[in-house]
Design a protein around this motif. Structure first.
Motif, PDB file in Angstrom:
ATOM      1  N   MET B   1       0.831  -1.209   0.000  1.00  0.00           N
ATOM      2  CA  MET B   1       0.000   0.000   0.000  1.00  0.00           C
ATOM      3  C   MET B   1       0.862   1.255   0.000  1.00  0.00           C
ATOM      4  SD  MET B   1      -3.583  -0.533   1.431  1.00  0.00           S
ATOM      5  CE  MET B   1      -4.435  -2.102   1.597  1.00  0.00           C
ATOM      6  N   GLY B   2       1.822   1.310  -0.857  1.00  0.00           N
ATOM      7  CA  GLY B   2       2.708   2.470  -0.895  1.00  0.00           C
ATOM      8  C   GLY B   2       2.157   3.547  -1.788  1.00  0.00           C
ATOM      9  N   LYS B   3       3.031   4.385  -2.238  1.00  0.00           N
ATOM     10  CA  LYS B   3       2.613   5.461  -3.128  1.00  0.00           C
ATOM     11  C   LYS B   3       2.311   4.923  -4.505  1.00  0.00           C
ATOM     12  CE  LYS B   3       4.829   9.474  -1.114  1.00  0.00           C
ATOM     13  NZ  LYS B   3       5.420  10.769  -1.401  1.00  0.00           N
ATOM     14  N   PHE B   4       1.553   5.666  -5.231  1.00  0.00           N
ATOM     15  CA  PHE B   4       1.197   5.266  -6.579  1.00  0.00           C
ATOM     16  C   PHE B   4       1.506   6.452  -7.459  1.00  0.00           C
ATOM     17  CE2 PHE B   4      -1.303   3.616 -10.003  1.00  0.00           C
ATOM     18  CZ  PHE B   4      -1.264   2.257  -9.782  1.00  0.00           C
ATOM     19  N   ALA B  49      -6.499   0.223 -10.045  1.00  0.00           N
ATOM     20  CA  ALA B  49      -5.389   0.349  -9.097  1.00  0.00           C
ATOM     21  C   ALA B  49      -5.903   0.598  -7.676  1.00  0.00           C
ATOM     22  CB  ALA B  49      -4.471   1.483  -9.524  1.00  0.00           C
ATOM     23  N   ILE B  51      -6.976   3.426  -6.563  1.00  0.00           N
ATOM     24  CA  ILE B  51      -6.837   4.838  -6.173  1.00  0.00           C
ATOM     25  C   ILE B  51      -8.230   5.438  -6.034  1.00  0.00           C
ATOM     26  CG2 ILE B  51      -6.069   7.121  -6.951  1.00  0.00           C
ATOM     27  CD1 ILE B  51      -3.707   5.505  -6.334  1.00  0.00           C
TER      28      ILE B  51
END
Lengths: 159, 159
Positions: B1-4, B49, B51
DNA sequence: GGTGAAACTTCTAATAA
DNA sequence: TTATTAGAAGTTTCACC
């Protein structure tokens, strides 16, 4: 700003739109066995009445690198400064919502940040506002958001 | 669950959809001088994704007769009961969000109710949960919600 | 990656009931 | 208030850059 009377059809329309605003009106019409035109008219009326204030995307802030949530209680020097402080607090984008409250705190807000380091910055921004005496922070270790549909059903059933 | 990683086009698409999910893709396309097909593909990718988690209607709960908001801090007999209590709390539809927190309280939640009478009922429901020692309520006299767009802009500018 | 156009679906407003 | 209808508008796919 009292109650507004919505009938069963309105409830069902809201029920289908509440967690997916892009459901086609034709789908709603099919399910409720009415015409798409009627759905259109009803949604428009609810918008005009202000029941539907708008629509919004639900983003995954964790995936955007913002996984830190905390609540910050604010003590003021004088209650008379509340309006001013609320305005300053709302200028901080990482504050998602602020309240004037009864009880322990004068003002109470929720913040969203990247990490503890960043949260510290945000809290210091609040501490630095003129009229703020001190703050008290509660860090959220886990958030569970309740389904909007359930609240809506309870409202409609007035239980 | 990091940055995208989202590029400028994605930001702008989200910017147009964040406070009106029904903006036509053709409008977005026009404004960004790209094709509607591209907007479609990009939105789909952001959905896949995760988001974009979904979309939702913003209702005026005041107009629906639910103008009472409060935060309830919960003290437990034993911290080990936290999971159980959170589950029970989330069964109450008038609780909109619940957190496991550090600091004073073990659990912290927000409630929405018709009036003080109704809020009392909701708070008593929380008090009645097994493992809850006592609760402390802060009533919101005024809520000011910060624009989602501003948080988004800050995230994208990583300021 | 993106485009542009075709095929398909949905919206919306006017009319009629 | 609701249904029908039809033209306008939007979505989605796909062959081709």
């Amino acid at each position: 700003m009292g109650k507004f009377k919505l009938d069963e059809i309105d409830h069902q329309i809201l029920d289908m739109l509440i967690d997916n605003t892009r459901v086609p009106f034709t789908d709603i019409a099919k399910k409720l066995v009415i015409s798409a035109g009627t759905v259109h008219v009803r949604v428009k009326k609810m918008e005009e009445a202000g029941i539907i204030k708008g629509s919004s995307l639900t983003l995954d802030y964790k995936k955007l690198g913002y996984s830190f949530i905390a609540y910050v209680g604010v003590f003021l020097n004088k209650t008379s400064q509340t309006k001013f402080v609320i305005e300053r607090i709302n200028e901080i984008p990482f504050v998602t919502v602020a309240h004037i409250t009864t009880g322990k705190f004068n003002v109470f807000c929720k913040i969203r940040a990247r990490n503890t380091e960043h949260a510290k910055d945000v809290i210091f921004m609040i501490d630095d506002i003129e009229g703020v005496y001190r703050t008290e922070t509660m860090i959220s270790l886990e958030e569970s958001i309740n389904d909007k549909k359930r609240l809506m059903h309870s409202i409609f059933n007035n239980m």
